[in-house]
Scaffold this motif. Structure first.
Motif, mmCIF file in Angstrom:
data_model
loop_
_atom_site.group_PDB
_atom_site.id
_atom_site.type_symbol
_atom_site.label_atom_id
_atom_site.label_comp_id
_atom_site.label_asym_id
_atom_site.label_seq_id
_atom_site.Cartn_x
_atom_site.Cartn_y
_atom_site.Cartn_z
ATOM 1 N N HIS A 45 0.359 -1.364 0.235
ATOM 2 C CA HIS A 45 0.374 0.000 -0.049
ATOM 3 C C HIS A 45 0.354 1.034 -0.513
ATOM 4 O O HIS A 45 0.403 2.377 0.040
ATOM 5 C CB HIS A 45 -0.703 -0.099 1.499
ATOM 6 C CG HIS A 45 -0.394 -0.256 2.710
ATOM 7 N ND1 HIS A 45 -0.113 -1.363 3.369
ATOM 8 C CD2 HIS A 45 0.098 1.277 3.313
ATOM 9 C CE1 HIS A 45 0.349 -0.800 4.378
ATOM 10 N NE2 HIS A 45 0.771 0.465 4.462
ATOM 11 N N GLY A 46 1.786 1.283 -0.819
ATOM 12 C CA GLY A 46 3.036 2.387 -0.710
ATOM 13 C C GLY A 46 4.747 2.262 -0.471
ATOM 14 O O GLY A 46 4.271 0.826 -0.167
ATOM 15 N N THR A 66 3.368 8.105 -1.158
ATOM 16 C CA THR A 66 2.317 7.677 -0.273
ATOM 17 C C THR A 66 1.643 6.396 0.265
ATOM 18 O O THR A 66 2.423 5.445 -0.091
ATOM 19 C CB THR A 66 1.378 8.049 -1.049
ATOM 20 O OG1 THR A 66 1.959 9.546 -2.045
ATOM 21 C CG2 THR A 66 -0.602 8.596 -1.490
ATOM 22 N N CYS A 67 0.970 7.059 2.009
ATOM 23 C CA CYS A 67 0.551 5.858 2.699
ATOM 24 C C CYS A 67 -1.179 5.441 2.049
ATOM 25 O O CYS A 67 -1.161 6.495 2.933
ATOM 26 C CB CYS A 67 0.549 5.643 3.622
ATOM 27 S SG CYS A 67 0.175 4.310 4.910
ATOM 28 N N LEU A 90 0.920 3.146 -7.019
ATOM 29 C CA LEU A 90 2.076 3.149 -6.520
ATOM 30 C C LEU A 90 3.261 2.366 -7.517
ATOM 31 O O LEU A 90 4.443 2.912 -7.441
ATOM 32 C CB LEU A 90 1.445 1.766 -6.097
ATOM 33 C CG LEU A 90 0.739 1.513 -5.685
ATOM 34 C CD1 LEU A 90 -0.217 0.514 -4.891
ATOM 35 C CD2 LEU A 90 1.395 1.745 -3.900
ATOM 36 N N GLU A 93 5.354 5.947 -8.445
ATOM 37 C CA GLU A 93 6.007 6.575 -6.678
ATOM 38 C C GLU A 93 7.412 5.677 -6.898
ATOM 39 O O GLU A 93 8.856 5.285 -6.527
ATOM 40 C CB GLU A 93 5.585 5.849 -5.592
ATOM 41 C CG GLU A 93 4.553 7.195 -5.836
ATOM 42 C CD GLU A 93 3.802 7.682 -4.401
ATOM 43 O OE1 GLU A 93 4.258 7.378 -3.354
ATOM 44 O OE2 GLU A 93 2.634 8.158 -4.361
ATOM 45 N N ALA A 307 -5.432 9.348 -2.689
ATOM 46 C CA ALA A 307 -5.022 8.255 -1.496
ATOM 47 C C ALA A 307 -6.768 8.561 -0.328
ATOM 48 O O ALA A 307 -6.946 7.899 -0.230
ATOM 49 C CB ALA A 307 -3.780 8.321 -0.665
ATOM 50 N N VAL A 353 4.991 2.290 5.678
ATOM 51 C CA VAL A 353 5.478 3.463 4.518
ATOM 52 C C VAL A 353 5.134 4.533 5.491
ATOM 53 O O VAL A 353 4.620 5.189 6.586
ATOM 54 C CB VAL A 353 3.885 3.576 3.556
ATOM 55 C CG1 VAL A 353 4.398 4.572 3.271
ATOM 56 C CG2 VAL A 353 4.022 2.527 3.402
ATOM 57 N N PRO A 355 4.699 8.479 5.771
ATOM 58 C CA PRO A 355 3.614 8.535 4.695
ATOM 59 C C PRO A 355 4.551 10.023 4.616
ATOM 60 O O PRO A 355 4.998 10.974 5.078
ATOM 61 C CB PRO A 355 3.247 9.490 5.211
ATOM 62 C CG PRO A 355 2.985 9.008 7.037
ATOM 63 C CD PRO A 355 4.046 7.672 6.965
ATOM 64 N N GLY A 471 -5.133 4.676 5.083
ATOM 65 C CA GLY A 471 -3.951 5.216 4.940
ATOM 66 C C GLY A 471 -3.787 6.657 5.704
ATOM 67 O O GLY A 471 -4.430 7.581 5.899
#
Length: 815
Positions: A45-46, A66-67, A90, A93, A307, A353, A355, A471
């Motif tokens: 998720h990140g 980014t979370c 995702l 990034e 997100a 992650v 953030p 998130g």
């Protein structure tokens, strides 16, 4: 082979080197042949690319990314397109951080609510998990890199995950635990897969030829790369023969030598290694293409907004008595609960992650149209009781129209490497809720946790909004749902039982010593509760809205089902329509109904939309253990359209011609499975189902401790030093928990207690090798001085070898 010419120019040593990591996160490179390293990064998720010393437990911070909401959260959106959109972001990034392989998504089934890593997995249903995962994969790989679906397979507990033997029948394996992976391979086209730590029916998954060769490559046509979970390699040569191309992390050349010797001795053909290298080269070359262009950048603000959008669509409204939600403008609210100030927004372990930004509810309320009368934490985050905090919260609650109570599970409770002990919210939070109820009964609970919990307190609250782990923008998303700016449309991707004891795997989770038996077979989650008529708190697929929907006009043909949905309320909203199929025949045991399709549609007030859900190759199939293939039973099938598994709105039926396969079972010998009451299956009946005797599930304490025994087994060691070490470890764990250092205590369980001895070599990047482990085992088995001498001798040889290699490398570089 695609890269036969390059492979022909490699030495045997170079080919072997490519199959093991260069360090903790990179694959090996060969400069003279222009073969570069791949960077592999955690990232369900990140992106978790660590700038400092690498680890696999989430201890060291990573580069900001980014979370996004966790997989368990996104599954509640029931939106494949949203999964694909998350994947794209995702992927962007990952490219910006020069990552070749993103280690996710995780698609293991939620067999039991207490699995410590459930927050990282999508669902208890393989069809839903597979479809959303396929979206993630398509999105990630659209950016030029590779997704890596994990953990393949039947990795459904964290306790002893590196050594547990999962005992499961073939039909259950295919229908429940492999279907999501099948969809990920066939529809998502994933380029890589991560093998799990555990054994499957007596063989480690990455060495399991039936799993890796017959099914994955043979039946599904997978031609990508299989990567071990970190430290998950047992017999490296057996893994290569099965088609497990890449071992991570590095073993500093130790397993490379094993491969070379296996080829020289004839244990493995060099052609097998060549095939593995060919697939590795394809992954390396195809994922480095994107880096020939200019470095990609991303907008932190835009990704944060995405997100938030994902979190908004994944929030589930579980209760809304008297339509207390959405809150009206000007409502005076008391904000109570530690999670309002310090949000619980992700899990713990390798998926942590760092953030790029992080919202909390207190800051968000400053910009809202509600009137905040104040904030009180109300409870200590990690469970310590505080009468003073409760008293202050109650005083605040008296001043408010509505209490917004932020409760849930803390980071130390849901974590990789250990399972939860129960399904309860901590007592100090329940004490707070009970006290608040005495002074103000307008309580809205905002839940933050990544897995199912018991809610014996639910009658004392007016509303429950479940944000799961939303998130970095989860707090903003929750505020928009509270205010009505967003109409909640999330639906549960897992069942919430009334009590943990109601779960079908209650008596067989977790496997504590050698093995874990999946005696409930195909009856996991709603498949069990619906078939056995067990009442639940919230059924699979459940979720309320601020509007209402009416279903009508079902039509079924051989290819699809169509029906209409009308928004009969006053606000626009999204509805998740779910297709379940039930076979009327009783000749083969089955769940009462199974999810076979779904559609999420946006509908304005008063508007009617026609929805079509197509049938596919999975709609009517079952796996026949006699023919060893997928078959279709000739029968009438119920076609059920529902707002949840327990809220069926439309029913029709269709007759399907079968494939004429012989019946796979003798009804009389499997009464629990034919009744669906498979929560307490006896050993003899389970052995009838799997067609063999179950292995002994307890440790043989007479045998010496070996490579695949865990540190925990030192409690039975012959060597006094090993027993002393075990007691010191358990004392340290107890003491750290006692003084409130639960996260540190968890690390002991994750990285030491349940680690098999071979893991000492596999996870230390060459600092400890297997000959040194031999010395440690001698000590554990009662030969202290002999073992210590061997350990020190092998350590000395290792250091000399490293120095020699460094000298050679220096000479080559200078020349």
């Amino acid at each position: 082979m695609k890269y036969a010419e390059i492979i022909s120019r490699m030495t045997l040593e170079e080919k072997a080197s490519l199959t093991s990591g260069k360090d903790f996160w990179q694959s090996m490179d060969i400069a003279r042949l222009n073969i570069g390293s791949m960077f592999l990064s955690d990232g369900p998720h990140g992106i978790r690319k660590q700038a400092a010393a690498a680890d696999h437990l989430g201890l060291n911070p990573s580069i900001p990314a980014t979370c996004f909401p966790t997989s368990a959260t996104v599954a509640n959106s029931w939106n494949e397109a949203l999964g694909e959109e998350i994947g794209e972001y995702l992927g962007r990034e990952a490219v910006a951080q020069k990552v070749n392989v993103l280690l996710g998504p995780g698609i293991n089934m939620k067999r039991n609510p207490l699995c410590g890593r459930n927050f990282e997995y999508f669902s208890e249903d393989p069809y839903l998990a597979g479809k959303i995962a396929a979206g993630y994969i398509r999105g990630i790989q659209s950016q030029g890199i590779s997704a890596c679906v994990k953990h393949f397979c039947v990795n459904n507990q964290e306790e002893r995950r590196m050594a547990i033997d999962t005992v499961v029948d073939e039909r259950t394996l295919r229908e429940v635990y492999l279907t999501a992976f099948e969809i990920a391979v066939k529809e998502g086209k994933t380029k890589s897969i991560m093998s799990s730590y555990n054994l499957l029916n007596g063989t480690y998954t990455n060495e399991n030829v039936h799993l890796m060769y017959d099914i994955l490559r043979g039946e599904w046509g997978f031609n990508g790369v299989v990567i071990t979970d970190w430290g998950g390699s047992n017999d490296r040569v057996a893994g290569l023969i099965a088609g497990n191309e890449l071992e991570m992390p590095t073993t500093a050349g130790e397993t490379n030598e094993e491969i070379i010797q296996a080829i020289k001795s004839g244990r493995m053909k060099e052609e097998v290694l060549d095939q593995c290298v060919d697939r590795l080269l394809d992954l390396i070359f195809t994922t480095e293409e994107i880096y020939k262009e200019s470095s990609s950048e991303f907008s932190k603000e835009k990704h944060h907004r995405i997100a938030q959008k994902v979190a908004e669509e994944s929030i589930v409204l579980l209760k809304n008595d008297e339509n207390i939600l959405p809150l009206k403008k000007g409502t005076q609210v008391a904000i109570i609960g530690d999670f309002a100030e310090k949000p619980r927004y992700q899990g713990a372990g390798s998926s942590i992650v760092n953030p790029t930004m992080l919202h909390n509810s207190l800051d968000c309320f400053k910009e809202s149209e509600f009137i905040s009368v104040g904030y009180e934490s109300g409870f200590e985050r990690y469970g310590k009781k505080s009468k003073k905090k409760i008293e202050k919260a109650c005083e605040l609650a008296k001043k408010a129209d509505v209490i917004l109570l932020y409760i849930g599970l803390d980071e130390a409770t849901e974590a990789e490497g250990l399972d939860r002990q129960d399904m309860k919210i901590p007592d100090n939070q329940i004490d707070l809720l009970n006290a608040l109820y005495e002074v103000n009964q307008n309580i809205v609970v905002i839940l933050s946790c990544g897995s199912a919990i018991e809610m014996p307190w639910i009658k004392k609250v007016k509303a429950v909004l479940h944000g799961y782990l939303g998130g970095q923008a989860g707090s903003s998303a929750m505020l928009r749902v509270l205010s009505g700016e967003v109409n909640p449309s999330g639906k549960l991707a897992e069942t919430y039982p009334l009590h943990y004891e109601d779960t079908p795997s209650f008596d067989n989770f977790p496997g504590k010593e050698v093995s874990v038996e999946y005696r409930e077979a195909v009856y996991i989650g709603y498949r069990y509760y619906d078939t056995a008529n067990i009442d639940v708190l919230f059924p699979f697929g459940y979720g309320l809205s601020y509007t209402t929907f009416e279903y009508s006009d079902i039509k079924v043909n051989k290819d699809k089902v169509t029906f209409k949905i009308r928004n009969t309320g006053t606000v626009p909203g999204m509805e998740v329509a779910q297709l379940y199929v039930g076979c009327r025949s009783k000749e083969i045991f089955r769940p009462k109904k199974e999810l076979k399709g779904f559609a999420k549609v946006f509908i304005d007030p008063g508007e009617t939309k026609t929805v079509t859900i197509p049938f596919d190759d999975k709609t009517f199939r079952y796996f026949n253990v006699k023919t060893n293939k997928w078959e279709v039973e000739q029968s009438d099938y119920k076609i059920l359209i529902g707002a949840s598994s327990d809220d069926i709105r439309l029913i029709d039926s269709i007759f399907i011609e079968g494939t004429g396969a012989p019946l796979p079972y003798n009804k009389e010998l499997l009464p629990s499975y034919y009744s669906g009451k498979a929560n307490n299956v006896g050993k003899e009946e389970f052995e009838t189902l799997i067609g063999r005797k179950v292995p002994v599930s307890t440790w043989d304490r007479k045998k010496p401790i070996g490579y695949n025994d865990t540190i925990a087994q030192c409690q039975y060691a012959k060597g006094w030093f090993a027993r002393f070490a075990f007691h010191m470890i358990t004392f340290a764990y107890w003491f750290l928990r006692k003084i409130g250092k639960r996260m540190t205590a968890n690390v002991i369980m994750m990285s030491i207690y349940h680690m098999p001895f071979r893991g000492i070599a596999r996870m230390t990047g060459g600092v400890v090798n297997m000959p040194m482990v031999d010395g440690i085992l001698m000590i554990a088995n009662g030969h202290f001085f002999k073992g210590l001498s061997h350990l020190l001798k092998e350590r000395s040889k290792l250091i000399k070898g490293i120095r020699s290699d460094e000298t050679i490398a220096k000479v080559i570089k200078e020349s």
